[in-house]
Design a protein around this motif. Structure first.
Motif, PDB file in Angstrom:
ATOM      1  N   MET A 121       8.399  -7.745  -3.207  1.00  0.00           N
ATOM      2  CA  MET A 121       7.264  -7.060  -2.559  1.00  0.00           C
ATOM      3  C   MET A 121       5.988  -7.811  -2.925  1.00  0.00           C
ATOM      4  N   TRP A 122       5.348  -8.401  -1.903  1.00  0.00           N
ATOM      5  CA  TRP A 122       4.087  -9.081  -2.192  1.00  0.00           C
ATOM      6  C   TRP A 122       2.984  -8.031  -2.416  1.00  0.00           C
ATOM      7  N   VAL A 123       2.274  -8.223  -3.527  1.00  0.00           N
ATOM      8  CA  VAL A 123       1.196  -7.294  -3.897  1.00  0.00           C
ATOM      9  C   VAL A 123      -0.135  -8.034  -3.842  1.00  0.00           C
ATOM     10  N   PHE A 124      -1.095  -7.488  -3.123  1.00  0.00           N
ATOM     11  CA  PHE A 124      -2.463  -8.010  -3.172  1.00  0.00           C
ATOM     12  C   PHE A 124      -2.988  -7.619  -4.554  1.00  0.00           C
ATOM     13  N   GLU A 125      -3.099  -8.618  -5.420  1.00  0.00           N
ATOM     14  CA  GLU A 125      -3.315  -8.331  -6.843  1.00  0.00           C
ATOM     15  C   GLU A 125      -4.671  -7.676  -7.104  1.00  0.00           C
ATOM     16  N   GLY A 153       0.849  -1.195   0.000  1.00  0.00           N
ATOM     17  CA  GLY A 153       0.000   0.000   0.000  1.00  0.00           C
ATOM     18  C   GLY A 153       0.881   1.239   0.000  1.00  0.00           C
ATOM     19  N   ASN A 154       0.351   2.317   0.546  1.00  0.00           N
ATOM     20  CA  ASN A 154       1.047   3.601   0.556  1.00  0.00           C
ATOM     21  C   ASN A 154       2.373   3.502   1.339  1.00  0.00           C
ATOM     22  N   TRP A 155       2.315   3.015   2.548  1.00  0.00           N
ATOM     23  CA  TRP A 155       3.527   2.875   3.376  1.00  0.00           C
ATOM     24  C   TRP A 155       4.337   1.659   2.940  1.00  0.00           C
ATOM     25  N   LYS A 187      -2.327   5.779  18.726  1.00  0.00           N
ATOM     26  CA  LYS A 187      -2.391   7.167  18.249  1.00  0.00           C
ATOM     27  C   LYS A 187      -3.423   7.326  17.131  1.00  0.00           C
ATOM     28  N   ASN A 188      -3.758   6.245  16.436  1.00  0.00           N
ATOM     29  CA  ASN A 188      -4.774   6.347  15.383  1.00  0.00           C
ATOM     30  C   ASN A 188      -6.159   6.665  15.962  1.00  0.00           C
ATOM     31  N   VAL A 189      -6.409   6.229  17.190  1.00  0.00           N
ATOM     32  CA  VAL A 189      -7.687   6.539  17.837  1.00  0.00           C
ATOM     33  C   VAL A 189      -7.719   8.029  18.198  1.00  0.00           C
ATOM     34  N   LEU A 210      -8.216   2.998   6.497  1.00  0.00           N
ATOM     35  CA  LEU A 210      -8.130   3.617   7.823  1.00  0.00           C
ATOM     36  C   LEU A 210      -7.892   2.543   8.869  1.00  0.00           C
ATOM     37  N   GLN A 211      -7.110   2.859   9.891  1.00  0.00           N
ATOM     38  CA  GLN A 211      -6.914   1.901  10.980  1.00  0.00           C
ATOM     39  C   GLN A 211      -7.608   2.358  12.267  1.00  0.00           C
ATOM     40  N   GLY A 212      -7.852   3.660  12.373  1.00  0.00           N
ATOM     41  CA  GLY A 212      -8.308   4.215  13.654  1.00  0.00           C
ATOM     42  C   GLY A 212      -9.706   3.783  14.076  1.00  0.00           C
ATOM     43  N   ASN A 258       5.652   8.987  10.566  1.00  0.00           N
ATOM     44  CA  ASN A 258       6.049   8.564   9.222  1.00  0.00           C
ATOM     45  C   ASN A 258       4.912   8.638   8.216  1.00  0.00           C
ATOM     46  N   ILE A 259       4.436   9.814   7.925  1.00  0.00           N
ATOM     47  CA  ILE A 259       3.445   9.923   6.855  1.00  0.00           C
ATOM     48  C   ILE A 259       4.144   9.547   5.548  1.00  0.00           C
ATOM     49  N   ALA A 260       3.653   8.481   4.934  1.00  0.00           N
ATOM     50  CA  ALA A 260       4.391   7.832   3.848  1.00  0.00           C
ATOM     51  C   ALA A 260       4.712   8.791   2.693  1.00  0.00           C
ATOM     52  N   PRO A 269      -2.600  -3.247   6.015  1.00  0.00           N
ATOM     53  CA  PRO A 269      -3.584  -2.832   7.015  1.00  0.00           C
ATOM     54  C   PRO A 269      -3.822  -3.988   7.995  1.00  0.00           C
ATOM     55  N   HIS A 270      -3.999  -3.669   9.290  1.00  0.00           N
ATOM     56  CA  HIS A 270      -3.936  -4.735  10.300  1.00  0.00           C
ATOM     57  C   HIS A 270      -5.049  -5.760  10.159  1.00  0.00           C
ATOM     58  N   GLN A 271      -6.186  -5.349   9.599  1.00  0.00           N
ATOM     59  CA  GLN A 271      -7.328  -6.283   9.510  1.00  0.00           C
ATOM     60  C   GLN A 271      -7.070  -7.479   8.595  1.00  0.00           C
ATOM     61  N   LEU A 286       5.477  -3.286  10.591  1.00  0.00           N
ATOM     62  CA  LEU A 286       5.294  -1.829  10.491  1.00  0.00           C
ATOM     63  C   LEU A 286       3.802  -1.497  10.638  1.00  0.00           C
ATOM     64  N   ILE A 287       3.041  -2.498  11.097  1.00  0.00           N
ATOM     65  CA  ILE A 287       1.581  -2.399  11.086  1.00  0.00           C
ATOM     66  C   ILE A 287       1.056  -1.784  12.376  1.00  0.00           C
ATOM     67  N   LYS A 288       0.232  -0.753  12.220  1.00  0.00           N
ATOM     68  CA  LYS A 288      -0.331  -0.076  13.394  1.00  0.00           C
ATOM     69  C   LYS A 288      -1.737  -0.599  13.632  1.00  0.00           C
TER      70      LYS A 288
HETATM   71  P1  NAD Z   1      -2.855   1.396   2.420  1.00  0.00           P
HETATM   72  O1  NAD Z   1      -3.916   1.803   3.356  1.00  0.00           O
HETATM   73  O2  NAD Z   1      -2.254   2.426   1.548  1.00  0.00           O
HETATM   74  O3  NAD Z   1      -3.335   0.313   1.394  1.00  0.00           O
HETATM   75  C1  NAD Z   1      -4.211  -0.676   1.502  1.00  0.00           C
HETATM   76  C2  NAD Z   1      -3.470  -1.946   1.091  1.00  0.00           C
HETATM   77  O4  NAD Z   1      -4.282  -3.066   1.445  1.00  0.00           O
HETATM   78  C3  NAD Z   1      -3.219  -2.059  -0.412  1.00  0.00           C
HETATM   79  O5  NAD Z   1      -1.915  -2.529  -0.638  1.00  0.00           O
HETATM   80  C4  NAD Z   1      -4.235  -3.103  -0.856  1.00  0.00           C
HETATM   81  O6  NAD Z   1      -3.806  -3.851  -1.959  1.00  0.00           O
HETATM   82  C5  NAD Z   1      -4.278  -3.984   0.372  1.00  0.00           C
HETATM   83  N1  NAD Z   1      -5.449  -4.837   0.471  1.00  0.00           N
HETATM   84  C6  NAD Z   1      -6.735  -4.548   0.154  1.00  0.00           C
HETATM   85  N2  NAD Z   1      -7.519  -5.609   0.390  1.00  0.00           N
HETATM   86  C7  NAD Z   1      -6.701  -6.586   0.877  1.00  0.00           C
HETATM   87  C8  NAD Z   1      -6.915  -7.909   1.313  1.00  0.00           C
HETATM   88  N3  NAD Z   1      -8.119  -8.465   1.322  1.00  0.00           N
HETATM   89  N4  NAD Z   1      -5.850  -8.626   1.758  1.00  0.00           N
HETATM   90  C9  NAD Z   1      -4.621  -8.096   1.796  1.00  0.00           C
HETATM   91  N5  NAD Z   1      -4.355  -6.838   1.380  1.00  0.00           N
HETATM   92  C10 NAD Z   1      -5.385  -6.097   0.933  1.00  0.00           C
HETATM   93  O7  NAD Z   1      -1.697   0.614   3.242  1.00  0.00           O
HETATM   94  P2  NAD Z   1      -0.434   1.241   4.012  1.00  0.00           P
HETATM   95  O8  NAD Z   1      -0.507   2.717   4.066  1.00  0.00           O
HETATM   96  O9  NAD Z   1       0.784   0.620   3.446  1.00  0.00           O
HETATM   97  O10 NAD Z   1      -0.674   0.753   5.508  1.00  0.00           O
HETATM   98  C11 NAD Z   1      -0.190  -0.454   6.033  1.00  0.00           C
HETATM   99  C12 NAD Z   1       0.099  -0.270   7.504  1.00  0.00           C
HETATM  100  O11 NAD Z   1       1.096   0.740   7.652  1.00  0.00           O
HETATM  101  C13 NAD Z   1      -1.099   0.187   8.350  1.00  0.00           C
HETATM  102  O12 NAD Z   1      -1.099  -0.497   9.585  1.00  0.00           O
HETATM  103  C14 NAD Z   1      -0.823   1.662   8.591  1.00  0.00           C
HETATM  104  O13 NAD Z   1      -1.345   2.126   9.819  1.00  0.00           O
HETATM  105  C15 NAD Z   1       0.693   1.687   8.627  1.00  0.00           C
HETATM  106  N6  NAD Z   1       1.295   2.991   8.319  1.00  0.00           N
HETATM  107  C16 NAD Z   1       0.864   3.743   7.276  1.00  0.00           C
HETATM  108  C17 NAD Z   1       1.467   4.968   7.008  1.00  0.00           C
HETATM  109  C18 NAD Z   1       1.049   5.859   5.868  1.00  0.00           C
HETATM  110  O14 NAD Z   1       1.374   7.043   5.878  1.00  0.00           O
HETATM  111  N7  NAD Z   1       0.363   5.351   4.871  1.00  0.00           N
HETATM  112  C19 NAD Z   1       2.527   5.386   7.809  1.00  0.00           C
HETATM  113  C20 NAD Z   1       2.958   4.582   8.850  1.00  0.00           C
HETATM  114  C21 NAD Z   1       2.324   3.385   9.097  1.00  0.00           C
END
Ligand code: NAD
Ligand code: 13P
Length: 352
Positions: A38-42, A12-14, A206-208, A300-302, A152-154, A95-97, A119-121
């Motif tokens: 890098m594993w990508v969720f296709e 994802g973004n980070w 901190k996300n809350v 969103l994680q919060g 760390n805003i990505a 994302p943690h879910q 790196l998962i919050k």
């Molecule tokens: P993101 O929110 O940008 O992206 C969502 C990701 O989830 C995408 O890669 C998407 O392909 C994937 N996805 C969607 N459905 C899925 C599924 N069913 N199974 C698996 N993957 C799926 O992700 P991110 O920003 O890289 O965030 C990842 C973690 O990093 C989070 O815990 C976040 O809190 C943390 N984080 C993010 C930032 C930031 O600025 N973006 C900074 C620090 C930490």
């Protein structure tokens, strides 16, 4: 010399920015293989092309980090098992879910000598109680797992603006130093502390608080109110972390993962942004709706973390002790209006 091979699980973004940081270092440091998998969720893009193919052709994650070259040594791989099979350093950043499902798929599939970092919050709440994501990874995969969290805003790190981060480790300082080496660049300064739970809970909680800060912004309550919310939030973060794990250190809250991440997320994060829109709409549009519209696939994680924290608080009879955390969840689910974020007269925080 045994060279380490790194795989990043998540893109994802980070996840994409983390891959870029790591890839610049594996090229430079002889103790690592150049290639970063890098594993990508296709997914299929509107053009009809697969995201993985586009990343490998253009060297850019056009969906989650457009305009940034990841480094030619980053190889996108849609096959999770294949992506991890030769790795001895695994970086988890989704994302943690999604982590419970990913861990299930990886059981028995990773190398015996693998080291992991998360790196998962976020956290999971199970019947037995809360489970940090690093613990989920360690327990399911039988590996040790450090964490890396920070302000760390990505998108800012993607354009190489200076920031700091904190690695949390349990007992192996040498491994922590190896992670520090893998992530550090002149614009990304990483420090290791021996407090894995403290670091991870900072990043998670901190996300809350950022959701609360977004409500304050949406209601145009001003800077003093936002600062008050951040202070109360930080206090609840510390109290909650210490109640869950007595080993959590006060000093951790002064690292990048603590107060600095709280500040940046409350100023410029996605949780803040979407919560602001939620409050502006007086809670009439759901978070799911706003997330889909405003974040275009990012997550969103919060909101889910607020629910998970609320479950822990109600199970343990701690709701009264954490009015900010509890109120955020009640606003998110529509039981209270956004303005309740400052209505503390009856529910004054009782923690010192
Ligand atoms: P993101 O929110 O940008 O992206 C969502 C990701 O989830 C995408 O890669 C998407 O392909 C994937 N996805 C969607 N459905 C899925 C599924 N069913 N199974 C698996 N993957 C799926 O992700 P991110 O920003 O890289 O965030 C990842 C973690 O990093 C989070 O815990 C976040 O809190 C943390 N984080 C993010 C930032 C930031 O600025 N973006 C900074 C620090 C930490
Ligand atoms: P958001 O998910 O709210 O954008 O926060 C990003 C972050 O964790 C910055 O460190």
């Amino acid at each position: 010399l045994h060279k380490s091979k790194v795989t990043v699980v998540g893109s994802g973004n980070w996840g994409s920015v983390a891959s870029k940081l790591i890839a610049s270092n594996t090229l430079r440091l002889s103790s690592f293989h150049d290639e970063v998998r890098m594993w990508v969720f296709e997914e299929t893009l509107p053009s009809g092309e697969k995201l993985t193919d586009v990343i490998n052709r253009t060297n850019e994650n056009v969906k989650y980090l457009p305009g940034i070259k990841l480094g030619k040594n980053v190889v996108a791989d849609p096959d999770l098992e294949n992506a991890v099979k030769d790795a001895n350093m695994l970086v988890f950043v989704t994302p943690h879910q999604f982590m419970e499902g990913i861990c299930k798929r990886l059981v028995g599939k990773v190398n015996g000598d693998v080291e992991a970092i998360s790196l998962i919050k976020g956290m999971e709440v199970k019947r037995e109680g809360p489970c940090m994501i690093s613990t989920l990874i360690s327990e399911q995969l039988g590996v040790s797992c450090c964490v890396l969290m920070g302000a760390n805003i990505a998108n800012e790190i993607a354009v190489e603006k200076f920031s700091e981060a904190t690695v949390g480790y349990r007992d192996n300082r040498e491994i922590a130093e190896k992670w520090v080496q893998l992530f550090s660049t002149p614009y990304f300064m990483v420090t290791a502390v021996q407090d894995v739970e403290g670091v991870e809970l900072c990043g998670t909680l901190k996300n809350v608080v950022a959701i609360a800060a977004g409500f304050v912004d949406g209601l145009e309550m001003g800077n003093n109110t936002k600062a008050a919310i951040m202070r109360i939030g930080l206090r609840e973060m510390r109290a909650f972390s210490k109640l869950l794990f007595s080993s959590v250190k006060d000093s951790t809250f002064f690292e990048s993962c603590g107060v600095a991440d709280l500040i940046t997320t409350c100023l410029g994060g996605r949780n803040r942004k979407v919560a602001e829109a939620f409050a502006k709409n007086e809670g009439k549009r759901s978070f799911d709706d706003l997330e889909a519209e405003m974040l275009q696939g990012q997550k969103l994680q919060g909101v889910s973390t607020a629910r998970e924290v609320y479950e822990v608080l109600s199970h343990r009879g701690w709701l009264e002790l954490f009015p900010l955390f509890a109120t955020v969840h009640e606003i998110c689910v529509g039981h209270l209006p956004p303005s309740a974020i400052v209505e503390y007269s009856e529910r004054k925080p009782r923690l010192s």
